[in-house]
Design an enzyme around this catalytic site. Structure first.
Site, mmCIF file in Angstrom:
data_model
loop_
_atom_site.group_PDB
_atom_site.id
_atom_site.type_symbol
_atom_site.label_atom_id
_atom_site.label_comp_id
_atom_site.label_asym_id
_atom_site.label_seq_id
_atom_site.Cartn_x
_atom_site.Cartn_y
_atom_site.Cartn_z
ATOM 1 N N TYR A 291 67.400 25.176 9.679
ATOM 2 C CA TYR A 291 67.589 23.749 9.923
ATOM 3 C C TYR A 291 68.480 23.661 11.154
ATOM 4 O O TYR A 291 69.480 24.382 11.254
ATOM 5 C CB TYR A 291 68.289 23.047 8.759
ATOM 6 N N CYS B 68 72.228 23.160 10.337
ATOM 7 C CA CYS B 68 72.843 23.986 9.295
ATOM 8 C C CYS B 68 73.934 24.873 9.900
ATOM 9 O O CYS B 68 73.682 25.608 10.861
ATOM 10 C CB CYS B 68 71.775 24.846 8.631
ATOM 11 N N PHE C 283 75.342 27.593 8.770
ATOM 12 C CA PHE C 283 75.095 29.019 8.604
ATOM 13 C C PHE C 283 73.985 29.499 9.534
ATOM 14 O O PHE C 283 74.030 30.623 10.036
ATOM 15 C CB PHE C 283 74.769 29.317 7.141
ATOM 16 N N CYS C 284 73.007 28.645 9.798
ATOM 17 C CA CYS C 284 71.983 28.972 10.798
ATOM 18 C C CYS C 284 72.623 29.070 12.176
ATOM 19 O O CYS C 284 72.275 29.940 12.986
ATOM 20 C CB CYS C 284 70.887 27.912 10.812
#
Length: 318
Positions: free
Chosen positions: A98, A101, A103-104
């Protein structure tokens, strides 16, 4: 309370455009907000300052020394990246993500810094059709020449080992502790801040739905219903993590990180280490939201952030 109720009503009204399907999408949307980013974080469903040299002899000397220091640092960085490219040359790297996001964005900061070229597949958070092939239903997922990797911290650890096989266990305790701090503390401070008010929640979801993989109807539903849902969720998270003042907690986290640098350019010294990349990656999606602007204006983190932007450089996305 009137503004909140109005927003919730507006979200229900817009969602009603899609009839029963819209209702299902809304419920799915709320569910995905809570579960679909790695570490089960609901944050995002939820993206240089130059020293002024004086004119005195000592200032000129300091300026020359600073220039030489920067030159050595830049040379070291170039050598670091070049060595990484020679040791790790994957043919096909694909990130399922995403856009907003955190963490992305941790993974992307690592890939960008080491100039590992990668493709991006934006996952639709409602139907997740892009990752139906995977038993793991969260993001990020990274494919490297057919090998599947999941969970941002595990992905980065495996990539680091591939890039630095002789130093794969060299991460020191300071670096490890701050990497854990990012996942265990920093990310939990962000959600109550970006959804702090109804206007900030709408600003956040405007960014999320604009950059995400949404159809037009999903974008409208997502912006209003998602903002309303996350406004209330953020209040629960605030209570869960014992946060009394959202902005104060954000500013404290930023100042805590700057204190950890102890006068160094980066936690890693002349060049960023994995903790630098993790903090930068997590903060990057909020940098130009109100919470991120407030953070830079009211803490000392701005100079470090600018150095990180310069060090990480252009995106390696292809």
């Amino acid at each position: 309370m009137r503004r909140v109720n109005g927003l919730a009503v507006l979200g229900r009204a817009v969602a009603g455009i899609g009839g029963a399907t819209g209702g299902a999408q809304r419920r799915l949307l709320h569910s995905q907000i809570l579960t679909s980013c790695s570490h089960s974080s609901p944050l995002w469903f939820t993206q240089p300052l130059l020293d002024r040299f004086g004119q005195s002899r000592s200032s000129r000397a300091q300026g020359f020394e600073a220039t030489m220091h920067f030159s050595v640092s830049a040379t070291s960085l170039a050598q670091d990246i070049q060595a990484a490219k020679e040791k790790f040359q994957p043919k096909d790297v694909v990130l399922y993500q995403y856009e907003a996001c955190p963490f992305c964005n941790k993974v992307k900061a690592f890939l960008d810094y080491y100039n590992v070229q990668y493709k991006v597949v934006e996952v639709n958070p409602i139907n997740k059709k892009e990752i139906k092939w995977s038993d793991y239903k969260k993001v990020p997922i990274l494919k490297v020449d057919g090998e599947h990797m999941v969970d941002s911290s595990d992905i980065i650890a495996k990539l680091y080992q591939k890039i630095n096989p002789e130093n794969s266990a060299s991460k020191n305790e300071e670096e490890k502790n701050w990497c854990r701090w990012v996942d265990d503390h920093l990310v939990h401070v962000l959600s109550p801040n970006i959804y702090r008010t109804t206007s900030e929640a709408l600003e956040s979801f405007d960014y999320i739905t604009t950059h995400g993989n949404f159809s037009f109807s999903e974008r409208i539903i997502g912006k209003y219903a998602g903002a309303a849902a996350m406004y209330f969720v953020s209040k629960k998270l605030k209570k869960k993590h014992n946060i009394t003042d959202e902005r104060a907690a954000l500013y404290e986290a930023a100042e805590t990180w700057v204190d950890a640098l102890k006068g160094r350019q980066f936690l890693g010294g002349l060049n960023p280490n994995l903790a630098d990349l993790a903090v930068f990656g997590v903060l990057r999606p909020i940098r130009h939201l109100k919470s991120g602007r407030d953070m830079v204006e009211n803490t000392r983190i701005g100079e470090w952030y600018a150095r990180m932007e310069s060090a990480v450089g252009e995106s390696a996305r292809i």
